[in-house]
Design an enzyme around this catalytic site. Structure first.
Site, PDB file in Angstrom:
ATOM      1  N   LYS A  12       4.951  54.934 -14.171  1.00 17.43           N
ATOM      2  CA  LYS A  12       3.615  55.389 -13.781  1.00 17.43           C
ATOM      3  C   LYS A  12       3.012  54.369 -12.812  1.00 17.43           C
ATOM      4  O   LYS A  12       3.418  54.331 -11.658  1.00 17.43           O
ATOM      5  CB  LYS A  12       2.799  55.692 -15.032  1.00 17.43           C
ATOM      6  CG  LYS A  12       3.409  56.933 -15.706  1.00 17.43           C
ATOM      7  CD  LYS A  12       2.772  57.451 -16.935  1.00 17.43           C
ATOM      8  CE  LYS A  12       3.452  58.771 -17.280  1.00 17.43           C
ATOM      9  NZ  LYS A  12       3.806  58.916 -18.673  1.00 17.43           N
TER      10      LYS A  12
ATOM     11  N   HIS B  76       0.049  55.002 -19.911  1.00 19.05           N
ATOM     12  CA  HIS B  76      -1.035  55.160 -18.931  1.00 19.05           C
ATOM     13  C   HIS B  76      -1.965  53.952 -18.896  1.00 19.05           C
ATOM     14  O   HIS B  76      -2.976  53.975 -18.205  1.00 19.05           O
ATOM     15  CB  HIS B  76      -1.836  56.422 -19.222  1.00 19.05           C
ATOM     16  CG  HIS B  76      -1.064  57.671 -18.936  1.00 19.05           C
ATOM     17  ND1 HIS B  76      -0.967  58.209 -17.673  1.00 19.05           N
ATOM     18  CD2 HIS B  76      -0.319  58.452 -19.741  1.00 19.05           C
ATOM     19  CE1 HIS B  76      -0.202  59.288 -17.725  1.00 19.05           C
ATOM     20  NE2 HIS B  76       0.212  59.453 -18.965  1.00 19.05           N
TER      21      HIS B  76
ATOM     22  N   SER C  74      -2.768  60.539 -22.853  1.00 17.29           N
ATOM     23  CA  SER C  74      -2.293  60.995 -21.548  1.00 17.29           C
ATOM     24  C   SER C  74      -2.989  62.259 -21.060  1.00 17.29           C
ATOM     25  O   SER C  74      -3.053  62.488 -19.862  1.00 17.29           O
ATOM     26  CB  SER C  74      -0.781  61.211 -21.589  1.00 17.29           C
ATOM     27  OG  SER C  74      -0.426  62.107 -22.609  1.00 17.29           O
TER      28      SER C  74
HETATM   29  C1  PLP Z   1       4.863  59.511 -19.449  1.00 21.12           C
HETATM   30  C2  PLP Z   1       4.697  59.135 -20.865  1.00 21.12           C
HETATM   31  C3  PLP Z   1       5.780  58.736 -21.653  1.00 21.12           C
HETATM   32  C4  PLP Z   1       7.200  58.857 -21.179  1.00 21.12           C
HETATM   33  O1  PLP Z   1       7.509  57.906 -20.237  1.00 21.12           O
HETATM   34  P1  PLP Z   1       8.700  58.207 -19.199  1.00 21.12           P
HETATM   35  O2  PLP Z   1       9.021  56.871 -18.660  1.00 21.12           O
HETATM   36  O3  PLP Z   1       8.138  59.147 -18.199  1.00 21.12           O
HETATM   37  O4  PLP Z   1       9.813  58.817 -19.977  1.00 21.12           O
HETATM   38  C5  PLP Z   1       5.530  58.297 -22.927  1.00 21.12           C
HETATM   39  N1  PLP Z   1       4.282  58.249 -23.420  1.00 21.12           N
HETATM   40  C6  PLP Z   1       3.218  58.642 -22.704  1.00 21.12           C
HETATM   41  C7  PLP Z   1       1.857  58.549 -23.291  1.00 21.12           C
HETATM   42  C8  PLP Z   1       3.388  59.112 -21.412  1.00 21.12           C
HETATM   43  O5  PLP Z   1       2.338  59.525 -20.722  1.00 21.12           O
END
Ligand code: PLP
Length: 389
Positions: free
Chosen positions: A244, A210, A182
């Site tokens: 996302k 992602h 990320s």
């Molecule tokens: C954003 C993210 C999460 C968490 O997901 P949410 O739905 O925002 O709680 C977990 N792992 C990674 C790699 C992320 O970028």
């Protein structure tokens, strides 16, 4: 000195001195390629809404319809009364998209990771984890009580050595990795990781937060990406988020039917947390449908990635290796990263400085969207050029 909370004051002072102090800035516009912040219009390079789906009228309409029919909340945890037909339909759709037998939708990606890791391993077990994994995987590993060994970022030889050294002493073993990292945007060498998992009888959980809606010919994530390159990828635990590229809220884990059945019974963050609201589920369903039927959004995103990558290569900047819409520019320390971010902002571009403790080394993090126009990208390149001269 009798205030038991006094240590917080000291801790905040330390954070400020280290330039680690952070606070959220309220947006004054909907999120998109351009935003308003503190009264100024800025080109936004900080959104996870890769395909711009949070503003898609079809997602909004689906969410509104679900809201009208089902109301604002799910009213219960899934095993009590909170599980509805939208969740069942979404789980089915995610499973098919991911090439898995079944899927389970959690209230967030963070809860999906923590709950899954805690359900799968405990004190007699071993976790091997990439050192750059997301906080949710790290926190889950810590809480599990398993022996946790971090391996150097992407280093499959080091993972192999750790498996050779420690696997035999543990009851179960779980390998944890982000699919797309990320904060760096590089990707996990999935085929090698899964070969090692098979050889050493280890489970593997890969976080596609992602990668979902971004990687692979069908946008289905890491597995899709490597299958597209001709690898045969066995089943593993594919985790991802709905928040996302899918423009909604929630998380999921997909895999074999029995794994999902087990998690439905044993993942406490699923069993004891209220199920997602109908509007979130309906928006995510619409998002998957759009990604499956309109590949042009994905194509446009990758056109933007190639364009910016090429332009950045020509500048005297330390571009971090990346194979995704997340591009990092390495900077020597937190202060210089903050200064670069601030200077860009004065030129009309929003790109956050990412610093310890989130990452080991400071950088500027850029994330691209389908809806970035060539003028947005060229403008950023010109600004970076001016600042790095
Ligand atoms: C954003 C993210 C999460 C968490 O997901 P949410 O739905 O925002 O709680 C977990 N792992 C990674 C790699 C992320 O970028």
């Amino acid at each position: 000195m009798t205030d038991p909370y006094h240590w917080l004051t000291e801790s905040l002072t330390t954070l400020r001195q280290a330039h680690w102090y952070r606070s959220p800035q309220p947006l004054e516009s909907p999120s998109g390629p351009e935003i308003r912040l503190e009264g100024r219009r800025l080109v936004n390079f900080a959104s996870n809404d890769y395909l711009g789906l949070t503003q898609d009228p079809r997602l909004k309409a689906a969410a509104q319809r679900a809201l009208e029919i089902w109301g604002t909340g799910s009213s219960g945890s899934p095993l009590l009364s909170g599980y509805g037909p939208l969740q069942a339909e979404l789980e089915e759709k995610l499973a098919r998209w991911k090439g898995a037998e079944a899927a389970l939708v959690f209230s967030s990606g963070y809860l999906a990771n923590v709950g899954t890791v805690l359900a799968l391993v405990g004190p007699r077990d071993l976790i091997l984890a990439d050192e750059y994994n997301h906080s949710s995987l790290k926190r889950g590993a810590q809480l599990s009580g398993a022996k946790v060994c971090a391996y150097p970022h992407l280093d499959m030889a080091a993972l192999s050595d750790l498996l050779e050294k420690y696997r035999a002493q543990a009851r179960r073993c779980l390998i944890l990795s982000d699919g797309v990292f990320s904060m760096d945007g590089d990707i996990c060498p999935l085929p090698e990781l899964l070969d090692l998992a098979e050889h050493y009888r280890a489970m593997a959980l890969v976080d596609d937060a992602h990668a979902t809606g971004v990687l692979g010919p069908a946008g289905a994530g890491s597995r899709d990406y490597f299958q597209g390159q001709g690898f045969t990828v066995p089943q593993f635990l594919q985790m991802g988020t709905l928040s996302k590229a899918l423009g909604s809220l929630g998380g999921y884990v997909a895999g074999r039917r029995e794994w999902i059945e087990f998690l439905r019974n044993r993942a406490a963050t699923w069993v004891y947390s209220t199920a997602l609201a109908p509007a979130n589920l309906a928006a995510a369903l619409a998002a998957v449908e759009i990604i499956q039927t309109e590949p042009e959004h994905l194509g446009k995103l990758w056109d933007n990635v190639r364009f910016l990558r090429e332009k950045l290569t020509a500048l005297p900047l330390a571009r971090l290796p990346s194979q995704s819409p997340i591009l990092g520019i390495g900077l020597p320390n937190a202060q210089s990263a903050l200064a670069m971010s601030q200077n860009l902002r004065e030129l009309g571009f929003f790109a956050p400085a990412i610093r310890p403790p989130t990452v080991p080394t400071s950088r500027l993090r850029l994330s691209l969207m389908t809806r970035h126009q060539p003028s947005h990208l060229q403008g950023l390149v010109n600004a970076l050029k001016a600042l790095s001269a």
